[in-house]
Design a protein around this motif. Structure first.
Motif: not given
Ligand code: SF4
Ligand SMILES: Cc1ncc(C[n+]2csc(CCOP(=O)(O)OP(=O)(O)O)c2C)c(N)n1
Length: 541
Positions: A352-353, A356-358, A383, A453, A457, A519-521
């Protein structure tokens, strides 16, 4: 004509634009995603008013494309291989209704499972539906086959499958374009009963499909994409399908290929051509990307004819994608592609980034479940599936899109409590909603966490059909309002979030918890795009 440098996916998209499509429908999935994305961002497609939207899932995409074809327009639908399982009902029946405007179904297979749960071979589906299949050797063929496929589709009133695999989808090559065609005018089917699959009509339509099989085979015998090249050394004959032919040509680049070679790019299989190579050669080697479909057919049940080599006798590995080195090995040639990986390069497992909210949803869920034995979180695909890995170890299943809610339901029906489902927002609208309805109708004690998110993602941040609708959908399906909670998955709200989950897993009914943070991306991408736009505005002022 123009020459463009395009990915295989982009070549398909550009060709569809050039071939006069009026609409393209898809649900994202590797390695097919870039097809619709290309059309979506193409100025030419915008100017031609070509409809391009992400559908809620592959079945709705398939049906929308069929609806457009019903009006006489050309349409394309794209999906990854497992998406075809979701679209299968509509797909198989579309072979029986037939089409009106040309319809191409692009199925993008992912052998070696780079980003998939299995490596099923879509050619089986094409054969099952009894429709023509096109399988390109390279990107130029992918481009050319789209136009050819639309013509074939309209000639026989049949959907045509275009089957590609990961390497072709995701590698680039120079493409020579053909002149653009206008879109078809709206014209309804000549037979008003064609699309009404009542048994009385379906039986007639099905007979028509069966009668067309000989013509489809004849098309394959005469296809520009199936050709037989003789060779001096007939101790071996090679049949190479799709991209496997490309790998073979790479191995013999600058050298004469000594054996007879049958290249196959169109199905149903050209039986006469296969018979010719079989009769002429002492032994046959089959190179095909995916399952050993052709090899199995050649061997037959009794397997007592000539020696056939391929995946089934171990000359080619039974699973995984082909590559030039595997082909080299099969011909006892020196492997020459790729350099050894330097020892300084370490494997980087997916994760996970950072931020990341997850992550924060899982931290709260893990703590809420701390006092229970492990093994009670039914998850899904996205994700958030990376929550299976350390340090989270938060989920226990991932099977197919939507299976989290229904598997949690089954476990709860068995008396297993608490049973928690974790599903992403896009996956929920793809195929989670109906499972939730089952749970509501049965008043099954489950807690469903929909990780919202605001994007899809995993496949690169496409719009999610769920955005802005989740609470309304859940309420509309019948979840009690007081058991729907919106959380902010951030460290600041950890305790609060954890308590909400702790309370709801004790509830003897359906509860839905929606941790919501973008999603932060996609946030970063939006900020970059905003900045770019402001800079452009400043220049034009
Ligand atoms: S792309 Fe978005 S949802 Fe997927 S791991 Fe990265 S931050 Fe989380
Ligand atoms: C039937 C099927 N279609 C498409 C995919 C590809 N795919 C995997 S996860 C996913 C969606 C993920 O989005 P979401 O549920 O919102 O979760 P996120 O990745 O944003 O956390 C898609 C499209 C798939 N695995 N199976």
């Amino acid at each position: 004509m123009d020459k463009l440098l395009l990915l295989g996916d982009e070549a398909i998209a550009q060709s569809a634009i050039d071939a006069g499509i009026s609409g393209i429908y898809a649900y994202p999935g590797t390695p097919s995603t870039e097809i619709l994305e290309y059309v979506h961002t193409s100025r030419e497609a915008r100017e031609k008013k070509i409809h391009s939207t992400w559908s809620a899932n592959e079945k709705t995409a398939m049906e929308s494309a069929l609806g457009m074809s019903y009006t006489g327009k050309r349409a394309m639908v794209c999906m990854k291989h497992v998406g075809l399982n979701v679209a299968a009902d509509a797909f198989i029946n579309s072979a029986i209704t037939g089409v009106n405007g040309g319809l191409i179904v692009v199925a993008a297979d992912d052998p070696s499972m780079h980003s998939s749960q299995n490596e099923q071979d879509s050619r089986f589906y094409g054969k099952f539906a009894m429709i023509p299949i096109l399988e390109p050797t390279n990107q130029q063929e992918a481009y050319d086959m789209v136009r050819y496929g639309f013509d074939l589709s309209e000639k026989y009133g049949i959907p045509v499958m275009l089957r590609i695999t990961t390497r072709l989808a995701h590698s680039r090559s120079g493409i020579i374009r053909q002149p653009g065609l206008p879109q078809n005018e709206i014209h309804l089917p000549g037979n008003p009963r064609q699309f009404i699959l009542l048994p009385v009509n379906a039986r007639r339509q099905y007979k028509g499909l069966l009668q067309n099989q000989a013509a489809f085979e004849e098309e394959s015998e005469n296809s520009p994409y199936n050709n037989y090249r003789t060779g001096k050394d007939k101790s071996l004959g090679v049949i190479a399908c799709g991209i496997a032919n490309n790998y073979l040509m790479e191995e013999f680049d600058g050298r004469e290929f000594p054996h007879p070679l049958l290249k196959i790019g169109q199905y149903p299989l050209p039986v006469q051509m296969i018979r010719k190579i079989y009769d002429e050669c002492d032994r046959i080697m089959v190179l095909e990307e995916g399952y050993p479909i052709l090899e199995e057919l050649l061997r037959g049940i009794l397997d007592n004819g000539k020696k056939i080599s391929g995946r089934m006798d171990g000359v080619i590995p039974r699973d995984g994608e082909l590559n030039p080195n595997i082909v080299a090995k099969a011909f006892e040639l020196e492997e020459q592609y790729g350099l050894p990986v330097p020892s300084i390069v370490k494997n980087r497992p997916p994760s996970l980034c950072k931020g990341c909210p997850h992550i924060y949803s899982y931290n709260a869920l893990n703590e809420a479940l701390d006092k229970y034995a492990k093994g009670r979180v039914f998850s899904d695909i996205g994700c958030y599936t990376l929550g299976a890995l350390e340090p989270y170890g938060a989920i226990n299943t991932c099977v197919d899109m939507g299976a989290s809610i229904t598997m949690a339901k089954g476990a709860s029906d068995a008396g297993f409590r608490p049973a928690v489902a974790v599903i992403g927002d896009s996956t929920f609208t793809h195929s989670g909603m109906t499972g939730l309805l089952d749970a509501i109708n049965d008043k099954t004690p489950i807690t469903v966490m929909i990780l919202d998110n605001a994007t899809t993602g995993m496949t690169g941040g496409q719009d999610s059909a769920a955005t802005g609708h989740l609470e309304a959908i859940c309420e509309g399906l019948g979840v009690e309002k007081e058991h729907i909670h919106i959380l902010n998955p951030s460290p600041k709200f950890h305790e609060e979030n954890m308590h909400v989950i702790q309370n709801e897993i004790l509830y003897e009914g359906v509860s839905v918890i929606i941790p919501r943070r973008e999603c932060i991306q996609t946030v970063a991408r939006r900020l970059r795009e905003d900045k770019k736009q402001k800079q452009q505005e400043a220049v034009t002022e």
